[in-house]
Motif scaffolding. Sequence first.
Motif, mmCIF file in Angstrom:
data_model
loop_
_atom_site.group_PDB
_atom_site.id
_atom_site.type_symbol
_atom_site.label_atom_id
_atom_site.label_comp_id
_atom_site.label_asym_id
_atom_site.label_seq_id
_atom_site.Cartn_x
_atom_site.Cartn_y
_atom_site.Cartn_z
ATOM 1 N N MET A 6 73.619 31.844 -3.381
ATOM 2 C CA MET A 6 72.417 31.333 -4.041
ATOM 3 C C MET A 6 71.187 31.636 -3.188
ATOM 4 O O MET A 6 71.204 31.438 -1.972
ATOM 5 C CB MET A 6 72.526 29.821 -4.258
ATOM 6 C CG MET A 6 71.261 29.183 -4.824
ATOM 7 S SD MET A 6 71.253 27.368 -4.760
ATOM 8 C CE MET A 6 72.634 26.978 -5.808
ATOM 9 N N ILE B 133 73.019 33.269 -8.211
ATOM 10 C CA ILE B 133 74.050 32.263 -8.444
ATOM 11 C C ILE B 133 75.226 32.905 -9.160
ATOM 12 O O ILE B 133 75.036 33.707 -10.087
ATOM 13 C CB ILE B 133 73.492 31.089 -9.284
ATOM 14 C CG1 ILE B 133 72.498 30.269 -8.453
ATOM 15 C CG2 ILE B 133 74.611 30.181 -9.789
ATOM 16 C CD1 ILE B 133 71.827 29.149 -9.235
ATOM 17 N N ASP C 154 78.433 28.337 -4.534
ATOM 18 C CA ASP C 154 77.126 28.496 -3.897
ATOM 19 C C ASP C 154 76.774 27.371 -2.939
ATOM 20 O O ASP C 154 75.615 26.970 -2.828
ATOM 21 C CB ASP C 154 76.053 28.635 -4.978
ATOM 22 C CG ASP C 154 76.190 29.936 -5.744
ATOM 23 O OD1 ASP C 154 75.790 30.974 -5.203
ATOM 24 O OD2 ASP C 154 76.732 29.913 -6.861
ATOM 25 N N CYS D 179 73.530 25.944 0.673
ATOM 26 C CA CYS D 179 72.127 26.197 0.326
ATOM 27 C C CYS D 179 71.179 25.181 0.944
ATOM 28 O O CYS D 179 69.966 25.378 0.952
ATOM 29 C CB CYS D 179 71.962 26.170 -1.194
ATOM 30 S SG CYS D 179 72.400 24.588 -1.949
#
Length: 284
Positions: free
Chosen positions: A1, A74, A144, A147
Motif C-alpha cells: 500500500m 493496494i 497491506d 502502513c
Amino acid sequence: MNADEVIAYRFEDIEQTYSERDVILYALATGYATQPLDPRHLRYLYEKSLITAPTFANVLGFPGLWMKDPRVEIDWVKMLHAEHRMTLHRPLPPAASTVSTNRVTGLRDLGPRGAMVQYQTDIALAEEGEPLATLITSVIARADGGCGDWGEAPPPLEQVPERSPDATLELATSEIQPLLYRLSGDLHPIHIDPAVASAAGLHRPLLHGLATKGMAGYALLRQFCDLDAARLVSMAVRFTRPVMPGDVLRFEFWGEAPGKIQFRAVAVNEGDAPVLDRCEAVVT
C-alpha cells in the motif's frame, strides 16, 4: 500500500437520481415483502404513500472499487468489507436527486493481518444541500499491513452480551434475493455468476453483504419501531461470514426501544454461525 496516496486520494462527487421504482426494488430485496398483506409492510412496497427503507442510504454515494487504482498500490483482490456504519439525518424521500462526497478518514495497521482502511460518505439532497445520511465503510486490505496508523477510526464495536437475547426474529433469505438486490447497483458477478463464485472457492453465488445489512434494518424496524422508518437513527454492523441464498437468519437483540440496541445475526442452517456480529443501532 502507498499510504500517502491513500490518504490524499481524491474522489469525484457522485450525483444520483433515484425513483420510487428503485426504492420498491430495494425493499423487495431486503425483507419488506415477508408480509405482503400487512398495510405497514405495503408502505415500503406500494407507490401509494410510499416510504423509503432507511438502509436504502447504503446504496447511495458508493465510489466504486477505488482501491483498484494502481496509484494506491493496494492488493484489491484480497480486500474484505469488514464493517459498515450508517447515521441518518432525516427520513429519505421516496424519490430524489442526491450528491455524495467521499473521503478517506483513517488507516489502522493490523500487522500480519493487513490494514484497515476507513472512508466516509456524506449524502445530501442535490438542490437543497440538506444532509440525508453519513456512511462509514471499513475495509480490510489483507495484504497491506505495515502502513502505519493515520487519521481517526470510529470507536470499536462492542461484543454482544453473553446472556440470552431479549428478543429474536427469524427471516429466511430467498434463492432470488441476490438477483433482486444487484438491481440496486452492486453488479459484482460473484452474486449471480456460478462460474465466478466457483473460481472464488464458493459452491454458489452469495448474497451481498449490504443486503444482509438491509435485512437487519428491516428486522430492527419490525421488532422495535412498528415499521416506522423515522425511528431508526443509526446502525452499525460487522460482517463475519458470507450469507448464501436460502440461509435462514436469526437476529438476536439485546436492549429495548427507545435507546441503544445491540444485535447479531446467525445462520440457523449453518449451526448458528454468526454472519453479522458486534452490531448496534439507536432507535427512538
